[in-house]
Design a protein around this motif. Structure first.
Motif, PDB file in Angstrom:
ATOM      1  N   TRP A   1       0.846  -1.186   0.000  1.00 40.23           N
ATOM      2  CA  TRP A   1       0.000   0.000   0.000  1.00 40.23           C
ATOM      3  C   TRP A   1       0.888   1.244   0.000  1.00 40.23           C
ATOM      4  CZ3 TRP A   1      -5.017   0.627  -0.860  1.00 40.23           C
ATOM      5  CH2 TRP A   1      -5.854  -0.498  -0.764  1.00 40.23           C
ATOM      6  N   THR A   2       0.519   2.237  -0.811  1.00 40.95           N
ATOM      7  CA  THR A   2       1.250   3.492  -0.893  1.00 40.95           C
ATOM      8  C   THR A   2       0.382   4.625  -0.367  1.00 40.95           C
ATOM      9  OG1 THR A   2       2.529   2.766  -2.818  1.00 40.95           O
ATOM     10  CG2 THR A   2       2.405   5.137  -2.433  1.00 40.95           C
ATOM     11  N   THR A   3       0.925   5.377   0.585  1.00 41.88           N
ATOM     12  CA  THR A   3       0.266   6.577   1.108  1.00 41.88           C
ATOM     13  C   THR A   3       0.578   7.756   0.200  1.00 41.88           C
ATOM     14  OG1 THR A   3       0.326   5.835   3.408  1.00 41.88           O
ATOM     15  CG2 THR A   3       0.208   8.217   3.033  1.00 41.88           C
ATOM     16  N   TYR A   4      -0.457   8.497  -0.206  1.00 35.92           N
ATOM     17  CA  TYR A   4      -0.280   9.716  -0.994  1.00 35.92           C
ATOM     18  C   TYR A   4      -0.492  10.923  -0.093  1.00 35.92           C
ATOM     19  CZ  TYR A   4      -0.128   7.395  -5.553  1.00 35.92           C
ATOM     20  OH  TYR A   4       0.248   6.638  -6.639  1.00 35.92           O
ATOM     21  N   LEU A   5       0.397  11.907  -0.233  1.00 29.82           N
ATOM     22  CA  LEU A   5       0.288  13.158   0.505  1.00 29.82           C
ATOM     23  C   LEU A   5      -0.205  14.250  -0.439  1.00 29.82           C
ATOM     24  CD1 LEU A   5       3.618  12.986   2.540  1.00 29.82           C
ATOM     25  CD2 LEU A   5       1.351  12.174   3.212  1.00 29.82           C
ATOM     26  N   ALA A   6      -1.104  15.076   0.066  1.00 29.24           N
ATOM     27  CA  ALA A   6      -1.712  16.117  -0.758  1.00 29.24           C
ATOM     28  C   ALA A   6      -0.734  17.259  -1.012  1.00 29.24           C
ATOM     29  CB  ALA A   6      -2.972  16.655  -0.070  1.00 29.24           C
ATOM     30  N   THR A   7      -0.849  17.863  -2.177  1.00 30.52           N
ATOM     31  CA  THR A   7      -0.086  19.056  -2.514  1.00 30.52           C
ATOM     32  C   THR A   7      -0.918  19.925  -3.443  1.00 30.52           C
ATOM     33  OG1 THR A   7       1.922  19.899  -3.580  1.00 30.52           O
ATOM     34  CG2 THR A   7       1.042  17.843  -4.433  1.00 30.52           C
ATOM     35  N   ASP A   8      -0.684  21.233  -3.382  1.00 29.60           N
ATOM     36  CA  ASP A   8      -1.326  22.155  -4.311  1.00 29.60           C
ATOM     37  C   ASP A   8      -0.527  22.303  -5.597  1.00 29.60           C
ATOM     38  OD1 ASP A   8      -3.480  22.673  -2.664  1.00 29.60           O
ATOM     39  OD2 ASP A   8      -2.557  24.429  -1.728  1.00 29.60           O
ATOM     40  N   ASP A   9       0.730  21.844  -5.580  1.00 32.44           N
ATOM     41  CA  ASP A   9       1.611  21.985  -6.748  1.00 32.44           C
ATOM     42  C   ASP A   9       2.579  20.816  -6.754  1.00 32.44           C
ATOM     43  OD1 ASP A   9       3.568  22.675  -8.647  1.00 32.44           O
ATOM     44  OD2 ASP A   9       3.374  24.823  -8.237  1.00 32.44           O
ATOM     45  N   ALA A  10       2.239  19.751  -7.506  1.00 31.11           N
ATOM     46  CA  ALA A  10       3.051  18.541  -7.498  1.00 31.11           C
ATOM     47  C   ALA A  10       4.456  18.795  -8.027  1.00 31.11           C
ATOM     48  CB  ALA A  10       2.365  17.452  -8.325  1.00 31.11           C
TER      49      ALA A  10
ATOM     50  N   GLY B   1      15.436  13.589  -0.976  1.00 29.76           N
ATOM     51  CA  GLY B   1      14.545  12.520  -1.395  1.00 29.76           C
ATOM     52  C   GLY B   1      14.693  12.219  -2.878  1.00 29.76           C
ATOM     53  N   THR B   2      13.866  11.314  -3.376  1.00 32.22           N
ATOM     54  CA  THR B   2      13.911  10.886  -4.773  1.00 32.22           C
ATOM     55  C   THR B   2      12.514  10.954  -5.374  1.00 32.22           C
ATOM     56  OG1 THR B   2      15.746   9.381  -4.316  1.00 32.22           O
ATOM     57  CG2 THR B   2      14.493   8.980  -6.325  1.00 32.22           C
ATOM     58  N   VAL B   3      12.427  11.406  -6.615  1.00 30.07           N
ATOM     59  CA  VAL B   3      11.177  11.358  -7.372  1.00 30.07           C
ATOM     60  C   VAL B   3      11.352  10.294  -8.443  1.00 30.07           C
ATOM     61  CG1 VAL B   3       9.526  12.639  -8.777  1.00 30.07           C
ATOM     62  CG2 VAL B   3      10.732  13.793  -6.910  1.00 30.07           C
ATOM     63  N   ALA B   4      10.670   9.160  -8.278  1.00 27.32           N
ATOM     64  CA  ALA B   4      10.868   8.019  -9.166  1.00 27.32           C
ATOM     65  C   ALA B   4       9.967   8.066 -10.396  1.00 27.32           C
ATOM     66  CB  ALA B   4      10.624   6.717  -8.402  1.00 27.32           C
ATOM     67  N   VAL B   5       8.749   8.575 -10.224  1.00 24.48           N
ATOM     68  CA  VAL B   5       7.778   8.626 -11.321  1.00 24.48           C
ATOM     69  C   VAL B   5       7.069   9.970 -11.277  1.00 24.48           C
ATOM     70  CG1 VAL B   5       5.717   7.594 -12.342  1.00 24.48           C
ATOM     71  CG2 VAL B   5       7.414   6.129 -11.227  1.00 24.48           C
ATOM     72  N   GLY B   6       6.987  10.655 -12.430  1.00 28.07           N
ATOM     73  CA  GLY B   6       6.228  11.890 -12.530  1.00 28.07           C
ATOM     74  C   GLY B   6       7.006  13.103 -12.057  1.00 28.07           C
ATOM     75  N   PRO B   7       6.229  14.161 -11.723  1.00 28.17           N
ATOM     76  CA  PRO B   7       4.767  14.247 -11.738  1.00 28.17           C
ATOM     77  C   PRO B   7       4.187  14.059 -13.139  1.00 28.17           C
ATOM     78  CG  PRO B   7       5.703  16.056 -10.469  1.00 28.17           C
ATOM     79  CD  PRO B   7       6.828  15.411 -11.212  1.00 28.17           C
ATOM     80  N   LEU B   8       3.039  13.407 -13.193  1.00 28.10           N
ATOM     81  CA  LEU B   8       2.380  13.147 -14.463  1.00 28.10           C
ATOM     82  C   LEU B   8       0.894  13.400 -14.337  1.00 28.10           C
ATOM     83  CD1 LEU B   8       0.980  10.118 -14.041  1.00 28.10           C
ATOM     84  CD2 LEU B   8       3.319   9.384 -14.400  1.00 28.10           C
ATOM     85  N   ASP B   9       0.271  13.573 -15.490  1.00 29.38           N
ATOM     86  CA  ASP B   9      -1.144  13.906 -15.558  1.00 29.38           C
ATOM     87  C   ASP B   9      -1.975  12.655 -15.328  1.00 29.38           C
ATOM     88  OD1 ASP B   9      -3.607  14.987 -16.013  1.00 29.38           O
ATOM     89  OD2 ASP B   9      -3.242  15.544 -18.097  1.00 29.38           O
ATOM     90  N   GLY B  10      -2.827  12.684 -14.314  1.00 33.36           N
ATOM     91  CA  GLY B  10      -3.707  11.561 -14.020  1.00 33.36           C
ATOM     92  C   GLY B  10      -5.115  11.755 -14.548  1.00 33.36           C
ATOM     93  N   GLY B  11      -5.270  12.602 -15.546  1.00 29.88           N
ATOM     94  CA  GLY B  11      -6.589  12.822 -16.124  1.00 29.88           C
ATOM     95  C   GLY B  11      -7.475  13.613 -15.185  1.00 29.88           C
ATOM     96  N   PHE B  12      -8.699  13.127 -14.998  1.00 29.74           N
ATOM     97  CA  PHE B  12      -9.681  13.869 -14.218  1.00 29.74           C
ATOM     98  C   PHE B  12      -9.345  13.939 -12.732  1.00 29.74           C
ATOM     99  CE2 PHE B  12     -11.193   9.499 -14.077  1.00 29.74           C
ATOM    100  CZ  PHE B  12     -11.574   9.335 -12.763  1.00 29.74           C
ATOM    101  N   VAL B  13      -8.340  13.147 -12.272  1.00 28.14           N
ATOM    102  CA  VAL B  13      -8.010  13.167 -10.846  1.00 28.14           C
ATOM    103  C   VAL B  13      -6.943  14.200 -10.500  1.00 28.14           C
ATOM    104  CG1 VAL B  13      -8.659  10.753 -10.557  1.00 28.14           C
ATOM    105  CG2 VAL B  13      -6.265  11.339 -10.989  1.00 28.14           C
ATOM    106  N   GLY B  14      -6.206  14.729 -11.481  1.00 24.36           N
ATOM    107  CA  GLY B  14      -5.175  15.718 -11.199  1.00 24.36           C
ATOM    108  C   GLY B  14      -3.790  15.226 -11.579  1.00 24.36           C
TER     109      GLY B  14
ATOM    110  N   GLN C   1      -1.785  16.068  -6.485  1.00 23.05           N
ATOM    111  CA  GLN C   1      -2.360  17.390  -6.674  1.00 23.05           C
ATOM    112  C   GLN C   1      -3.756  17.163  -7.238  1.00 23.05           C
ATOM    113  OE1 GLN C   1      -0.041  20.035  -9.181  1.00 23.05           O
ATOM    114  NE2 GLN C   1      -1.841  21.247  -9.697  1.00 23.05           N
ATOM    115  N   ALA C   2      -4.745  17.165  -6.375  1.00 24.15           N
ATOM    116  CA  ALA C   2      -6.098  16.776  -6.762  1.00 24.15           C
ATOM    117  C   ALA C   2      -6.743  17.834  -7.654  1.00 24.15           C
ATOM    118  CB  ALA C   2      -6.964  16.546  -5.526  1.00 24.15           C
ATOM    119  N   ALA C   3      -7.517  17.361  -8.620  1.00 30.32           N
ATOM    120  CA  ALA C   3      -8.279  18.271  -9.457  1.00 30.32           C
ATOM    121  C   ALA C   3      -9.290  19.028  -8.596  1.00 30.32           C
ATOM    122  CB  ALA C   3      -8.997  17.495 -10.556  1.00 30.32           C
ATOM    123  N   PRO C   4      -9.577  20.302  -8.934  1.00 29.89           N
ATOM    124  CA  PRO C   4     -10.428  21.134  -8.071  1.00 29.89           C
ATOM    125  C   PRO C   4     -11.823  20.578  -7.825  1.00 29.89           C
ATOM    126  CG  PRO C   4      -9.268  22.482  -9.685  1.00 29.89           C
ATOM    127  CD  PRO C   4      -9.031  21.052 -10.075  1.00 29.89           C
ATOM    128  N   HIS C   5     -12.361  19.801  -8.788  1.00 31.75           N
ATOM    129  CA  HIS C   5     -13.749  19.357  -8.640  1.00 31.75           C
ATOM    130  C   HIS C   5     -13.903  18.198  -7.660  1.00 31.75           C
ATOM    131  CE1 HIS C   5     -12.172  16.433 -11.597  1.00 31.75           C
ATOM    132  NE2 HIS C   5     -13.093  15.618 -11.121  1.00 31.75           N
TER     133      HIS C   5
END
Length: 261
Positions: free
Chosen positions: A76-85, A97-110, A127-131
């Protein structure tokens, strides 16, 4: 640990999502449906094959399918919220730290990314989409707490403070034998860091542990066994309430807890 965290769901730095990558998607869906009562809907196509777990029609977690040629640990992977990934990813790199993947566009999720802290614990950025709205918390079958299990809290605690703005506060019972920090945002606890020294599992290394709310941890642990999983640590009393640490049939470890309210 329930109502307060509900309002902190999307606060930058707070745990906001739990995701699991597995080899057998169908069998894993059945396991968690039987354990937590989850139903499923398709996840975003941009992130590959996978589903979002639902309770009463509301999303609570994600499960994705690993590519056949990727022999990665199932966890299981814990995701932490951000306003700017992108900015947070750059801060992670600059703080060791290390960034292994992304940041990348997850479509409607941000936008999302997969990262690790200086001691190697993997976590996600979202970085969650506003809706998107706040997800349910504190009801059986939902993630209710996240705890980083690592060698010691000193170095890694400073990392999360610098990157996410956490206030790292030593637990009242902390001592040479009990190394424990609570991570706070705006004065409210959102996660914890538990330093276990040489007791860190050799087969896992530093890792974020996801806690799921259940009505009866003893019964949930017994059900995990009946469904083909295993009990890693039997039911016991913990800081957050009665809990048990278990693993699903593919080996993903998580904790079931009846939290104190």
């Amino acid at each position: 640990m329930t109502e307060a965290l509900e309002t902190m769901r999307r606060t930058p730095g707070a745990p906001c999502w739990a995701n699991l990558m597995v080899h057998s998607l169908g069998a894993t869906e059945e396991f968690y449906a039987d354990l937590f009562g989850w139903e499923y809907a398709p996840g975003p196509e941009q992130l590959g094959p996978g589903v979002h777990a639902l309770l009463d029609g509301r999303e609570v977690a994600g499960i994705g399918k690993l590519p056949p040629d990727r022999h990665l640990p199932v966890a299981w992977t814990t995701y932490l919220a951000t306003d700017d990934a992108d900015a947070t990813a750059e801060s992670i790199r600059s703080c060791g730290g290390t960034v292994a993947v992304g940041p990348l566009d997850g479509g409607f999720v941000g936008r999302v990314a997969i990262c690790s802290d200086p001691l190697g614990a993997i976590f996600g950025l979202w970085q969650a989409a506003p809706h998107l709205g706040v997800r349910p918390r504190g009801i059986p079958g939902t993630p209710v707490w996240s705890e980083l299990v690592t060698q010691d809290t000193s170095t890694v605690g400073k990392f999360y403070e610098h990157v996410f703005g956490h206030e790292a506060r030593a637990h009242a019972d902390s001592s040479e034998d009990f190394d424990y920090l609570t991570l706070l945002l705006q004065g409210r606890p959102v996660a914890a860091v538990h330093g276990v020294g040489r007791s860190l599992p050799h087969d896992r290394g530093p890792h974020w542990m996801t806690y799921f709310e259940v009505e009866d941890p003893d019964e949930a642990a017994a059900r995990v066994l009946r469904l083909g999983g295993r009990v890693v640590q039997p039911p016991r009393e913990g800081l957050s309430g009665r809990l048990a640490t278990v693993a699903d049939p593919e080996g993903a470890v998580f904790t079931v807890v009846r939290s104190r309210t």
